[in-house]
Design a protein around this motif. Structure first.
Motif, PDB file in Angstrom:
ATOM      1  N   LEU A  46      -6.226  -6.424  -4.034  1.00 44.49           N
ATOM      2  CA  LEU A  46      -4.872  -6.642  -3.520  1.00 44.49           C
ATOM      3  C   LEU A  46      -4.663  -8.123  -3.194  1.00 44.49           C
ATOM      4  N   LYS A  71       8.823  -6.993  -2.145  1.00 44.78           N
ATOM      5  CA  LYS A  71       9.690  -5.811  -2.123  1.00 44.78           C
ATOM      6  C   LYS A  71       9.751  -5.174  -3.514  1.00 44.78           C
ATOM      7  N   LYS A  75       7.580  -5.551  -6.089  1.00 44.79           N
ATOM      8  CA  LYS A  75       6.305  -5.060  -6.605  1.00 44.79           C
ATOM      9  C   LYS A  75       5.738  -3.887  -5.806  1.00 44.79           C
ATOM     10  N   TYR A  76       5.832  -3.959  -4.487  1.00 47.49           N
ATOM     11  CA  TYR A  76       5.181  -2.947  -3.637  1.00 47.49           C
ATOM     12  C   TYR A  76       6.159  -2.024  -2.930  1.00 47.49           C
ATOM     13  N   ASN A  77       7.465  -2.288  -3.091  1.00 42.90           N
ATOM     14  CA  ASN A  77       8.495  -1.503  -2.430  1.00 42.90           C
ATOM     15  C   ASN A  77       8.330  -1.511  -0.911  1.00 42.90           C
ATOM     16  N   ILE A  78       7.935  -2.670  -0.397  1.00 45.34           N
ATOM     17  CA  ILE A  78       7.770  -2.845   1.046  1.00 45.34           C
ATOM     18  C   ILE A  78       8.715  -3.961   1.489  1.00 45.34           C
ATOM     19  N   ILE A 126       0.513  -5.130   3.695  1.00 41.73           N
ATOM     20  CA  ILE A 126       0.905  -4.302   2.549  1.00 41.73           C
ATOM     21  C   ILE A 126       0.046  -3.039   2.487  1.00 41.73           C
ATOM     22  N   ALA A 127      -1.256  -3.190   2.685  1.00 41.13           N
ATOM     23  CA  ALA A 127      -2.156  -2.041   2.649  1.00 41.13           C
ATOM     24  C   ALA A 127      -1.778  -1.024   3.738  1.00 41.13           C
ATOM     25  N   ASN A 169       1.160  -0.557   5.008  1.00 36.46           N
ATOM     26  CA  ASN A 169       2.508  -0.008   4.840  1.00 36.46           C
ATOM     27  C   ASN A 169       2.743   0.670   3.492  1.00 36.46           C
ATOM     28  N   LYS A 170       1.777   0.637   2.629  1.00 35.42           N
ATOM     29  CA  LYS A 170       1.902   1.309   1.332  1.00 35.42           C
ATOM     30  C   LYS A 170       1.823   2.816   1.527  1.00 35.42           C
TER      31      LYS A 170
END
Length: 85
Positions: free
Chosen positions: A4, A52, A54-57, A80-81, A83-84
């Protein structure tokens, strides 16, 4: 987590058009802003959009912890990890 972090470094380079920088040039724990990579607030917005996409966060710009999340690649990867879905 290492994958990641590497993905994020590539995303930073791509999103911000940092042509002279390689993934290996970005230190995982080094500051992204100021004396580290030297990014600015415009870069932060661009990077936020790329994350946002790429990871939809969504990273809320008004959140007091946003600065902390963007402090380094390591912090971003942790955020990111966590909130994924």
């Amino acid at each position: 987590m290492e994958q990641l972090q590497t993905e994020l470094k590539a995303l930073i380079i791509e999103a911000l058009n940092l042509e002279d920088i390689a993934v290996d040039d970005i230190e995982t724990d080094a500051p992204l802003f100021g004396e580290g990579l030297g990014l600015d607030s415009i870069d932060a917005l661009e990077l936020g959009l790329a994350i946002k996409k790429k990871y939809n966060i969504v990273i809320d710009a008004d959140d007091t912890k946003t600065r902390e999340h963007f402090a380094s690649v390591a912090n971003l990867a942790n955020y990111i990890a966590a909130n994924k879905a």
